[in-house]
Design a protein around this motif. Structure first.
Motif, PDB file in Angstrom:
ATOM      1  N   ALA A   1      53.312 -11.502  50.037  1.00 31.22           N
ATOM      2  CA  ALA A   1      53.989 -10.373  50.619  1.00 31.22           C
ATOM      3  C   ALA A   1      54.894  -9.755  49.936  1.00 31.22           C
ATOM      4  O   ALA A   1      54.984  -9.805  48.765  1.00 31.22           O
TER       5      ALA A   1
ATOM      6  N   ARG B   1      56.162  -5.697  49.970  1.00 29.45           N
ATOM      7  CA  ARG B   1      55.826  -5.340  51.581  1.00 29.45           C
ATOM      8  C   ARG B   1      56.654  -6.183  52.572  1.00 29.45           C
ATOM      9  O   ARG B   1      57.393  -7.178  51.745  1.00 29.45           O
TER      10      ARG B   1
ATOM     11  N   SER C   1      55.888  -8.294  54.828  1.00 29.17           N
ATOM     12  CA  SER C   1      55.311  -9.869  55.002  1.00 29.17           C
ATOM     13  C   SER C   1      54.007 -10.105  54.184  1.00 29.17           C
ATOM     14  O   SER C   1      53.566  -9.137  53.843  1.00 29.17           O
TER      15      SER C   1
ATOM     16  N   SER D   1      51.534 -11.269  55.579  1.00 38.49           N
ATOM     17  CA  SER D   1      50.290 -10.708  56.456  1.00 38.49           C
ATOM     18  C   SER D   1      49.959  -9.166  56.226  1.00 38.49           C
ATOM     19  O   SER D   1      48.845  -8.866  56.133  1.00 38.49           O
ATOM     20  N   GLU D   2      51.170  -8.543  56.157  1.00 44.61           N
ATOM     21  CA  GLU D   2      51.228  -7.144  55.859  1.00 44.61           C
ATOM     22  C   GLU D   2      50.330  -6.889  54.476  1.00 44.61           C
ATOM     23  O   GLU D   2      49.570  -5.772  54.419  1.00 44.61           O
ATOM     24  N   LEU D   3      51.003  -7.400  53.675  1.00 47.75           N
ATOM     25  CA  LEU D   3      50.313  -7.226  52.265  1.00 47.75           C
ATOM     26  C   LEU D   3      48.804  -7.715  52.027  1.00 47.75           C
ATOM     27  O   LEU D   3      48.069  -6.888  51.473  1.00 47.75           O
TER      28      LEU D   3
ATOM     29  N   ALA E   1      46.675  -7.830  54.425  1.00 52.98           N
ATOM     30  CA  ALA E   1      45.897  -6.731  55.242  1.00 52.98           C
ATOM     31  C   ALA E   1      45.705  -5.444  54.417  1.00 52.98           C
ATOM     32  O   ALA E   1      44.658  -4.897  54.200  1.00 52.98           O
ATOM     33  N   GLU E   2      46.747  -4.999  53.896  1.00 49.53           N
ATOM     34  CA  GLU E   2      46.789  -3.743  52.950  1.00 49.53           C
ATOM     35  C   GLU E   2      45.842  -3.925  51.900  1.00 49.53           C
ATOM     36  O   GLU E   2      45.039  -2.770  51.568  1.00 49.53           O
TER      37      GLU E   2
ATOM     38  N   PRO F   1      43.909  -9.577  57.013  1.00 48.38           N
ATOM     39  CA  PRO F   1      45.238 -10.537  56.690  1.00 48.38           C
ATOM     40  C   PRO F   1      44.725 -12.054  56.578  1.00 48.38           C
ATOM     41  O   PRO F   1      43.783 -12.443  57.144  1.00 48.38           O
TER      42      PRO F   1
END
Length: 163
Positions: free
Chosen positions: A17, A97, A99, A101-103, A105-106, A111
Motif C-alpha cells: 500500500a 496509495r 491502503s 488493498s487499494e494498491l 487491487a490497482e 486485492p
C-alpha cells in the motif's frame, strides 16, 4: 492464452500500500518473521495476467518489507509498510496509495490478502474475505490461496525456501 503482465503490473504482485497522506517513508521493519521463496499470482482478468518472482518477506502484517526479484536475483520491486501506510519502489519510481488493498487491487486487478499471508505462512488458517487457503502442504513450505468472488478470480501460490 495468459498474458504476462507488464513490468509495472507484474512487479507489484503482492504489492502493498501507500501512505495515507504524508510523504514520509515507512520505517524498515526491525522485528518479525522472515520468509524467502517463490510466489506466483494468476488473475483471471481481461486479459488474464500471470506473474511469478522470488521473494524475501520480513516483518509482520503490521510493519514489514517485501522484496520481489527475478530468478537471476535482480530486484523488481520493494514494498514497505507500517501503521502509517506503505509504498512500492520500482527502480526510481515510487507508488503510494491509501491502503494495502487499494494498491494490490490497482496493480494486480484483485486485492490480495497480504496481512493474512503472514498467518498462512505460519500455518494458521486465518480467513480473508473471499479467499480460501489450502494449507495442507504448509509443512512442506507450500500454500495455495484462491479467490472466486468478487471477480476477477485469482490464485496465489507460495513456495517457501526450507531452512
Amino acid at each position: 492464452m495468459i498474458r504476462t503482465a507488464t513490468l509495472d503490473r507484474r512487479t507489484w504482485l503482492l504489492g502493498l500500500a501507500a501512505l495515507a497522506g504524508g510523504c514520509a517513508t515507512p520505517p524498515r521493519p526491525v522485528a518479525g518473521e522472515t520468509w524467502s521463496g517463490r510466489l506466483a499470482l494468476r488473475v483471471d482478468s481481461q486479459p488474464p495476467q500471470a506473474f511469478s518472482a522470488l521473494f524475501d518477506l520480513q516483518g509482520s502484517a503490521r510493519a514489514g518489507e517485501l522484496r520481489l526479484a527475478s530468478v537471476l536475483g535482480q530486484t523488481l520491486a520493494t514494498v514497505r509498510w507500517s501503521p502509517q501506510g506503505a509504498e512500492l519502489q520500482r527502480g526510481t519510481e515510487l507508488t503510494r496509495r491509501g491502503s494495502l488493498s487499494e494498491l494490490t487491487a490497482e496493480i494486480t486487478g484483485a486485492p490480495l490478502p497480504i496481512a493474512v499471508l503472514f498467518d498462512w505462512l505460519d500455518g494458521r488458517g486465518t480467513e480473508a474475505e473471499g479467499w480460501r487457503a489450502d494449507l495442507s502442504a504448509q509443512a512442506q513450505g507450500r500454500l495455495v490461496a484462491r479467490r472466486e468472488q468478487p471477480a476477477p478470480a485469482a490464485e496465489l501460490r507460495v513456495v517457501v525456501q526450507q531452512p
